[in-house]
Design an enzyme around this catalytic site. Sequence first.
Site, PDB file in Angstrom:
ATOM      1  N   SER A 188       1.395  -1.665   0.115  1.00  0.00           N
ATOM      2  CA  SER A 188      -0.110  -0.324  -0.324  1.00  0.00           C
ATOM      3  C   SER A 188       0.533   1.397   0.235  1.00  0.00           C
ATOM      4  O   SER A 188       2.032   1.841  -0.996  1.00  0.00           O
ATOM      5  CB  SER A 188      -1.103   0.132   1.190  1.00  0.00           C
ATOM      6  N   GLU A 317      -8.490  -4.832  -4.546  1.00  0.00           N
ATOM      7  CA  GLU A 317      -8.408  -3.929  -3.123  1.00  0.00           C
ATOM      8  C   GLU A 317     -10.026  -3.111  -2.481  1.00  0.00           C
ATOM      9  O   GLU A 317      -9.497  -3.138  -1.097  1.00  0.00           O
ATOM     10  CB  GLU A 317      -7.610  -2.766  -3.638  1.00  0.00           C
ATOM     11  N   HIS A 409      -7.848  -5.861  -0.035  1.00  0.00           N
ATOM     12  CA  HIS A 409      -6.447  -4.656  -0.076  1.00  0.00           C
ATOM     13  C   HIS A 409      -6.307  -5.773   1.406  1.00  0.00           C
ATOM     14  O   HIS A 409      -6.724  -5.535   2.592  1.00  0.00           O
ATOM     15  CB  HIS A 409      -6.843  -3.590   1.090  1.00  0.00           C
TER      16      HIS A 409
END
Length: 489
Positions: A188, A317, A409
């Site tokens: 991320s 995600e 995610h």
Amino acid sequence: MPQHPDPIVTIAPGRVRGFWRDGSAAFLGIPFAQAPVGDLRFAAPVPPEPWDGVRDALEYGATAHREKPGEVTLIPEPSVPGDATLNVNVFTPAPGDPGELPVIVYIHGGGYTEGSPASPWYDGAAFNRDGVVTVTLSYRLGFDGFGHIAGAPSNRGVRDWLAALEWVRENISAFGGDPGRVTIAGQSAGGGAVLTLLGMPAAQGLFSAAWAMSPALADVPPERARTLSAKLANLAGVAPTRDGFAGVPEAKLVELQRGAASSDSKDRLAGLRAVLVDGLPWGPMVDGDLIKTSTVDALRAGVGAGIPLVVGSTDDEFTMLADRVKNKLRLVPASFALGLLGVPPGTRAAYLRDNAAQRRKGTAAVLGRYATDAVFRAGVVRVAEARAQAATWVYRFEWPSPVIGWACHCLDVPFWFDCLDAGVGALAGDHPPRALAAAVHGSAVAFARDGEPGWRAWSTMPGSTRIFGGEPSRPDVTADGYASVRALV
């Protein structure tokens, strides 16, 4: 080697004591810079003062992440109180041995405003088992780390990454690691950090390979950074200068920075549209100094071309967020919903055509996939294409969480670390597939050790993509794994 009660190694500032556990040693909370408080609060990182005797490195050091009551995150990332937030944790199977083992330096995510290196998911035990020294690092977050401040160095969080990597280069051999074989990795915002460093001239020579998971690039334009700084100063009631901000407690700025970056609109789609169009508010800024241009442009110009890269994302995600409003979107045409997000008609039509399977799952699924593609997956393709012939491998993580319902995610992180026993049930279910962890983690080990993850490189066959967790009947490597995002690239 025999496991004595106290593994002690000597590094540049002095000696540190770690502890043994299950065949490897951990050294926690070692400072790579002085505490960023007082006169050093908005300064570039300053090397730590030497110490006499043996310093205990038995507990995680202070984190820049501050606990918020009731906060629930996808990854358990504890906040540790204290001022000395610039520290590293080292996990090694061979403390004191000659520096011959490959090294992974992991940068945590959290949108550049949250996150902590003290997560049990980031423990390097599995990498140690496989002969890889692992380092996790802390860095300044949010406005303190990345906000524009007149009279202060820009990109202070980026400078923290550089200082930590310089610490690794100088000291990792004491822990059995080879300073010439350092792979930086992150997920991320941490993946965005990896790409930022890869495309930054000042970082060249500090690492030899890079692995970016679901990279969230910021590349904040300087004019936006100045606007956000002025808005924050107004909310705090101070001048937008170093002296002005220095008079505001850190906790107050943390509280106000979200308001400074938020949309004034009450429309949820307007807020989402602002994020998709404007990007992240806090993060690495194109300052003309450390970061001279956008990361993709820097990579296209050849910066970092000699460094092998693995880059990829999960399939959905953000789709779990769209699921929260799927009933409201049930009768809304997908094309109309994309139009509300500002997607032009031609792009909209091409995108929906290329994502017919997702469209059949409903408008919420389409919006979640679009947000995923706009923020992460289209960027994977841009990065791979920008690097042209530079050694680049691309993957997708496709296994859906039985809890969330999507390949969401952060889901790939415990598989990458092979830490399925570290409390992953809320995200990955009670019985996450260990064979998938062996595949993902094994690729990371091979890459750190040999410079290749084990599948055909995109740079030799554009489009070539490793699929982790796909249907058993499908091949592990597909010829064009990101075809569905082409309309956005």
